[in-house]
Design a protein around this motif. Sequence first.
Motif, mmCIF file in Angstrom:
data_model
loop_
_atom_site.group_PDB
_atom_site.id
_atom_site.type_symbol
_atom_site.label_atom_id
_atom_site.label_comp_id
_atom_site.label_asym_id
_atom_site.label_seq_id
_atom_site.Cartn_x
_atom_site.Cartn_y
_atom_site.Cartn_z
ATOM 1 N N VAL A 130 0.835 -1.203 0.000
ATOM 2 C CA VAL A 130 0.000 0.000 0.000
ATOM 3 C C VAL A 130 0.872 1.256 0.000
ATOM 4 C CG1 VAL A 130 -1.582 1.378 1.418
ATOM 5 C CG2 VAL A 130 -2.032 -1.043 1.062
ATOM 6 N N PHE A 133 2.815 1.599 -3.294
ATOM 7 C CA PHE A 133 1.965 2.044 -4.396
ATOM 8 C C PHE A 133 1.596 3.521 -4.232
ATOM 9 C CE2 PHE A 133 -2.120 2.575 -6.572
ATOM 10 C CZ PHE A 133 -1.787 2.092 -7.829
ATOM 11 N N ALA A 134 1.263 3.909 -2.995
ATOM 12 C CA ALA A 134 0.879 5.298 -2.750
ATOM 13 C C ALA A 134 2.026 6.243 -3.109
ATOM 14 C CB ALA A 134 0.481 5.498 -1.288
ATOM 15 N N THR A 145 -4.435 10.153 -0.945
ATOM 16 C CA THR A 145 -3.786 9.128 -1.759
ATOM 17 C C THR A 145 -3.627 7.837 -0.963
ATOM 18 O OG1 THR A 145 -2.499 10.941 -2.669
ATOM 19 C CG2 THR A 145 -1.817 8.711 -3.263
ATOM 20 N N THR A 149 -5.551 4.346 -1.733
ATOM 21 C CA THR A 149 -4.773 3.144 -1.997
ATOM 22 C C THR A 149 -5.194 2.029 -1.038
ATOM 23 O OG1 THR A 149 -2.957 4.618 -2.519
ATOM 24 C CG2 THR A 149 -2.431 2.300 -2.364
#
Lengths: 331, 490
Positions: A130, A133-134, A145, A149
């Motif tokens: 997480v 990816f964020a 964001t 995510t």
Amino acid sequence: MSKSSVAYIVSAAALIVAVWLGVSIGSVKIPISTLWNAGADATATNILWKIRLPRVVLAGLVGASLAISGAAFQGLLKNPLADPYTLGVSSGASVGAVMTLFFGISIPFLGTYTLPIFSMIGAALTMFLVLGFARLVDRAMKMETIILTGIIFGSFLGSVLSLMIALTGEELRQIIGWLLGSVSMRGWNYITMILPFVVIGSLMLWLNRRELNAMLFGEERAHHLGVNVKRRKFSILIGGSILTGSAVAVSGTIGFVGLVVPHMTRLLWGSDHRHLLTLSFMNGATLLIICDLIARTIISPTELPVGVITAFIGAPVFAFIFYKQRRTGGM
Amino acid sequence: MLKVENVSGGYGKEPVVKSVTFNVKKGEVLGILGPNGSGKSTLLKIISGILPMETGSVTIDGQDASSYSQKEFAKKVAVLPQLHAHAFSHSVRETVELGRYPHQSGLFSSWSNEDERAVTEAMSNMAITRYAKNSIELLSGGEQQRVFVAQALAQEAPILLLDEPTNHLDIAHQQQLLDTIRKQAVDKGLTVISVFHDINLASLYCDRLLLMNKGQIAKIGAPQDVVKEEAIQAVYGARVKSQPHPELAKPQITLLPDLKAEMKPFKVRKEDFSVSSHYVSLQTESPLKTLSSAVHNAGSGWYRSFVNRHVDADYNIDDVKAENASYLEQQGFRLTDTVGMMTAVTTEHAEVEEYAGEFGTVLIAVTAGVGNAVDVSQALPRDQKPRVGTINTWVIVNGQLPDEAFIQAMITATEAKTKALQTESITDPLTGTIATGTSTDSLLVAATQQGEYLPYAGPITPLGKLIGHGVYDCTVRAIRAYKKAKGWTT
């Protein structure tokens, strides 16, 4: 008396009252004195020791774990909406736990700890995915964001869970109830299963209490103040994952405890992590014991999953914090 | 104290900072200047260890910076951050206490007396003690910045790095902040390296300046060696003029905006003067660059109204400036726009003339009275109070003059005046020798700063010749008119 001593005394008193209520109230009323009164009614002693007390202790441990990790995640990410549930970490832990059951994994050397350990691994992996990816999406890692995510990963992992449940047929149907979050009928062996992890995880976070204070001003600032940011960040994330994983392993996903408790604690006693972490730990235990009490008594004899109660309180608080953040940019 | 050797580095593949080398001594304040993107903040981040360095080394206190642990480094170097918004709020006291982080160790990291002293001292230094319990988000930007300075000071590191510390601060807070930091450098030997956006502030507060251009050092040295017109123009690409600071030996620069096109061309003509029994005045279309020894708005400046006011010979007022200002206001002159002189001479006897040269014209206006004539070479034993000015000379030039030409014009005009006194055989009544002027003469030189550029105004330059001739001519005529009015001549 200093503000922090007042905070500790009030929180401890609230916890004691919660334990007392949690143990006494139910379909059968049991006086707390049964705990130490050897001459008490045998049935009452039985209910108390075999059903009520383990339930209260487990609720307390789960609530404490979720609340302290919520407080730490929020401080680390400078994001008041972060908690194991909104970050999708709880879902990751659930997948880890369900996979253990689904594939019947049992590692001999780990024994009963297999389930919580896989749950923690699920939590940690999700956490790093997480955040990774964020960061990929938005280097500044804005509040929205991260939460978005978390929702994406949470939804995806939720569908993986549904698939596994559908494939197993009848025997894992009970998992659905567990997934909604419950601390009922677990017994002492569940407590012994997670207790060491709760202790280790909480200690890891507590040892980073001053570093968390520094990181509230940003990682760069923390670096300048002398914090070894990389190492500290890693240990906070791992500590949080251990706590979330162990909580989920015994009780499923109970949402919003990690959000509501630190928020309330901060409002009342300030955001100094030297106190916030410990106070959140205590108040988290109190909150979940009370929520569990409500869950099993409100429409008695039917029991609600405790996750329903926490979500009922937590979602509006989430909305309120979000509103306040967007309107004022601070709290 | 701090040694940066051949340092290159930055964010991507291409280094932003390229082989930079410099030293900073203990107690020194070094300012880093440079245009946007010149690598000044990057350089600071490399020194503070936020960004990696590709080549070179940073040595602190004789030891390689990379050999310090994070905490040891923070004991040596404190960094003042730029202001940020925060999700959660600490109290002011808690924020400053964080500065003690590198000094605490152990599981429970107990708070020592030393920690307490450092925090209390830092807070009183920054005058934030009374905010101790307030939450920082409730403070203004300037107050917040002071809290973070206190945090950095509480760290008690011998080196302080600052990245544009005065960003978002009003000038009072800029001054307060930089005064405090400067004081720490002087009193405690704090070594300071600061990135500046404002060249003038950097020049005022730094011992040395480092001018960066495209990742390299363009110039390093004392402010007067770095804040030079050519260097600033070359690096920033902006047209500037450097000037001395009014109180300190620190150069200041001023932007020269490209507004010439907006300026309406104009000339001063004889018709712009008016003479009455109360005053001689000149009103110009646009302001003139003026240098004068007037009563109101003396010194240099830009003015469009010029007044030479008649007062009685027995004019005796304690606060001449205030009385004169209120008089000018009553007469409808704007005080900020006006240069005002005084004379006891009848202003109707003023001589105003326009003299034409190849470059343009020069206008001269003189009022002369020689009642207090003085031979300056014999003036030492005199014991006399100065009286109201008697020979007031104005020199107005239709042309562009540099500073030196203004001064030369004043010399030339003064020499011409003295010669006129000689021609008219004006003597110092005390000594009987030829007078060189009167006790309280005033002189004004003003120029339109348009038209031909006139670099010099010495006696044999085209401008100087005209000034010399004109001032002499007008002064002689004014003295004659004065003599006639007094009945000295027939």
